[in-house]
Write a protein that holds these residues in place. Structure first.
Motif, short mmCIF file in Angstrom:
data_model
loop_
_atom_site.label_atom_id
_atom_site.label_comp_id
_atom_site.label_asym_id
_atom_site.label_seq_id
_atom_site.Cartn_x
_atom_site.Cartn_y
_atom_site.Cartn_z
N ARG A 284 0.83 -1.19 0.00
CA ARG A 284 0.00 0.00 0.00
C ARG A 284 0.87 1.25 0.00
O ARG A 284 1.87 1.33 0.71
CB ARG A 284 -0.90 -0.03 1.24
N ARG A 285 0.46 2.28 -0.78
CA ARG A 285 1.19 3.56 -0.78
C ARG A 285 0.80 4.34 0.46
O ARG A 285 -0.37 4.63 0.69
CB ARG A 285 0.83 4.38 -2.03
N THR A 286 1.78 4.67 1.27
CA THR A 286 1.57 5.43 2.50
C THR A 286 2.65 6.50 2.60
O THR A 286 3.73 6.27 3.13
CB THR A 286 1.64 4.52 3.74
N ILE B 162 5.58 4.91 5.05
CA ILE B 162 5.34 4.13 6.27
C ILE B 162 5.42 2.64 5.97
O ILE B 162 6.05 1.87 6.68
CB ILE B 162 3.96 4.48 6.87
N THR B 163 4.78 2.21 4.87
CA THR B 163 4.80 0.81 4.52
C THR B 163 6.21 0.36 4.15
O THR B 163 6.65 -0.73 4.50
CB THR B 163 3.86 0.54 3.32
N PRO C 53 5.52 5.44 21.00
CA PRO C 53 5.25 5.51 19.56
C PRO C 53 5.71 4.24 18.84
O PRO C 53 6.75 3.67 19.16
CB PRO C 53 6.06 6.73 19.11
N SER C 54 4.91 3.81 17.87
CA SER C 54 5.27 2.66 17.04
C SER C 54 6.11 3.08 15.85
O SER C 54 6.73 2.24 15.19
CB SER C 54 4.00 1.95 16.56
N PHE C 55 6.12 4.37 15.56
CA PHE C 55 6.93 4.94 14.48
C PHE C 55 7.72 6.08 15.08
O PHE C 55 7.14 6.98 15.69
CB PHE C 55 6.01 5.44 13.35
#
Length: 668
Positions: A65-67, A84-85, A342-344
């Motif tokens: 997926r484009r993120t 992100i992906t 945070p996960s990112f």
């Protein structure tokens, strides 16, 4: 609908496996079969025809997926594009040296940012094809109109820049080569973050926790001052900056930078689900309770100054540009909030504005608000009835309550309930399911507070707190209510004759009966927590008034209205009211003990007004109408064009109502 990225990727890869490898028996790779396992920062994801390709060491790719997460920078003006992906980063080097406010149009492959160094909008084309470190020049710009651009909101080809140097919205139309300025809108408060919901523009009120909305903004945008359609307080936020709305989930997210001096650990964000129903139910000046939100904050969040926010409705993820700690952060599995890790987590010094783009979420601005209504609720000391009028002052129904005399009333749309102060029962009364009640129906209170009061005159409500002024004992009673009870929290001695009260944000304004004075209590509910005598922050004299009773304040218009009953012995002919525009500014300029000059106000009084003893007042900021409860002549009066009204004028609305006492205008 949430999508499983890698299931889709496996199916797509099956179709093209022959083109990826000569080995027909080779296992089809997923993210888990890449050499370094799941995506963890070592991947070099790139765009592949609108999707994301994740290279494995065997040369095969998995489509995902484009993120795209675009972030501006206040230190160097570069644009950071995170996948992100794909767990990748592409930095575009611009000629600007500081930027804030960003938007990506995937259909045109153009990214737009507001340059804080060049003070203009600039667009960059073919962004998806550019490699990391590419030096880019604008494919189109606007004129250098800006002073201190902060955030950007886009509706079709219209770009709105919030500029906090002069508190203005610059409205541009994008054409094939650049941006043309169409309007410069003056905003009556400090601006920062902005976001569209349909055609409605939502704007944070900087230095506060407030949120304002401009309904049908593009239709009403004009050069000069434009006031918001409504302004409310978001409980729990100290100072808000960033804002994002997603229409598919009906979610609003706002950031809280806390104390601006603390850039390390006091930041957070609030997630408001079912935003439309919650916000639409609030009347101008009301508070959205923190219990109807989810708050994420605490040392583990790494937020000190979260300047902007983005949202992915596919994964319910919130992304933060954290300028204080120089990071781009992401949070998933938010649940009930709290001190989340945070996960990112990516380092990016001076990260400023942020924008999330994907094929599933682009254009999810939702719908404009249509559920707008206005009702005027009026009490009577003769019988305790509640009379309800529409925006035009026409009586729609009269409801017979359990009180024989009442004064002080409030309508809560979220609970569809009336709260009134009974002068016969000396208690607050709660009547639920009020909208469905028919004309001349008899109601019994769902529940009441204790019979604590001695002479209730007016009530003011902020969130779930109700303040009652009781004037023979010169006290303020503070209650807390919910769907099943009303409980007394505090009793305060005002030290003067009390009557009318109203909230101005979290500041309580109280008239000083028998005088023309106004007492101001800043942060009333938080500051006053111990029973006993309290002292106002300041007390001022309102020139032109003989004896004041009623008071109302509009957050949207920043207008104060106070009534003047004149000589109490003359109940029929010497009443009036006075209007002060730009009240917050004027109040701030007056020292304790000073006066608000009559030249700073307008006054309506005289024989044509039908006012003798105007005991209470309400202001409709939508129609600019002042409504009066005229107890001396037994009437409910309405004066149109109130901001321009002056002198001895006749009311546009005049309804008979014996012993009309207090009124409340619900206007969402």
């Amino acid at each position: 609908m949430k999508r499983s990225v890698y299931l889709c990727a496996m199916l797509i890869t099956l179709l093209f496996v022959a083109s990826c490898s000569d080995d027909d028996n080779m296992e089809i790779p997923t993210a888990e079969t890449c050499d370094d396992g799941v995506m963890n920062g070592d991947e070099t994801g790139v765009d592949c025809g609108g999707s994301l390709c994740e290279p494995c060491e065997d040369g095969m790719t998995v489509l995902g997926r484009r993120t795209d997460l675009f972030v501006t920078n206040n230190d160097n003006g570069n644009i950071s594009k995170f996948s992100i992906t794909g767990d990748s980063l592409v930095t575009l080097v611009t000629t600007t040296t500081a930027a804030e406010g960003i938007y990506y149009d995937a259909s045109s492959d153009i990214v737009v940012q507001a340059s804080r160094s060049a003070l203009l909008l600039e667009a960059f084309s073919e962004v998806s094809t550019l490699m990391d470190g590419t030096v880019v020049t604008p494919s189109g710009t606007g004129s250098a109109d800006l002073e201190s651009p902060r955030e950007l909101a886009v509706n079709g080809s219209t770009y709105v820049v919030a500029d906090n140097g002069s508190n203005r919205f610059f409205v541009y139309e994008m054409n094939g080569t650049g941006f043309s300025l169409t309007n410069t809108v003056e905003v009556p408060f400090p601006v920062w973050g902005v976001a569209f919901k349909g055609d409605d523009l939502y704007a944070v009120v900087d230095t506060t926790g407030d949120l304002a909305v401009f309904y049908n903004f593009l239709s009403n945008a004009t050069d000069g001052i434009v006031r918001p359609s409504k302004r409310v307080t978001i409980e729990g936020i100290v100072r808000t900056h960033g804002i994002v709305y997603d229409g598919s989930d009906d979610v609003m997210v706002l950031t809280d930078i806390g104390d601006a001096a603390n850039t390390l650990d006091d930041g957070g964000f609030h997630v408001i689900t079912d935003f439309s129903s919650k916000f639409d139910a609030l009347s101008d000046g009301e508070l959205l309770p923190v219990g109807m939100q989810v708050r994420v904050a605490g040392p583990s969040t790494l937020m000190g100054n979260p300047i902007d926010v983005a949202y992915d409705s596919e994964t319910d993820a919130v992304y933060i540009s954290e300028i204080g700690n120089g990071k781009v952060l992401g949070y998933t599995d938010i649940g009930s909030g709290g001190n989340l890790t945070p996960s990112f987590n990516k380092d990016l010094p001076s990260a400023s504005s942020i924008y999330f783009s994907s094929d599933e979420t682009d254009g999810n601005t939702g719908d404009s608000t249509t559920a707008k209504s206005t009702s005027l609720y009026v009490t009577s000391t003769a019988n305790g009835n509640v009379s309800v009028y529409n925006a035009n002052g026409m009586l729609t129904k009269t409801v017979i309550t359990g009180s024989d005399s009442s004064e002080g009333i409030y309508y809560n749309a979220m609970n569809d309930a009336i709260i009134q102060a009974s002068r016969s029962g000396m208690a607050l009364e709660y009547y639920g399911s009020f909208a469905a009640v028919t004309d001349l129906a008899n109601l019994v209170a769902d529940f009441t507070g204790g019979s604590d009061l001695e002479s209730p005159r007016e009530i003011a409500v902020f969130g779930n707190k109700v303040v009652v002024s009781s004037n023979t004992e010169n006290k303020f009673y503070v209650y807390e209510y919910n769907g099943s009870s009303i409980n007394l929290l505090n009793t305060f001695d005002a030290g003067f004759n009390t009557w009318g009260i109203t909230f101005m944000g979290n500041t309580l304004l109280a008239v000083v009966d028998s005088t023309s004075d106004l007492a101001v209590y800043e942060d009333f509910l938080a500051t006053n927590i111990t029973d006993g005598a309290i002292t106002p922050t300041k007390r001022i004299t309102v020139d032109g008034i003989v004896r004041t009773h009623g008071v109302d304040y509009s957050e949207a218009d920043d207008v104060l209205v106070m009534t003047d009953i004149g000589d109490a012995a003359d109940a029929n002919t010497d009443g009036g009211f006075q209007v002060t525009q730009d009240f917050s500014t004027k109040l701030g300029a007056i020292e304790n003990g000073g006066a608000l000059a009559l030249s700073e106000q307008t006054r309506v009084a005289g024989s044509l007004t039908q006012m003798g003893n105007p005991i209470d007042v309400a202001y409709d900021h939508n129609t600019k109408t002042v409504f009066i409860a005229e107890i001396g002549n037994g009437k409910v009066l309405g004066f149109s064009d109130a901001l321009n009204a002056n002198g001895n004028i006749a009311p546009a609305v005049s309804n008979d109502l014996a012993s009309a006492a207090s009124l409340y205008l619900y206007n969402n």
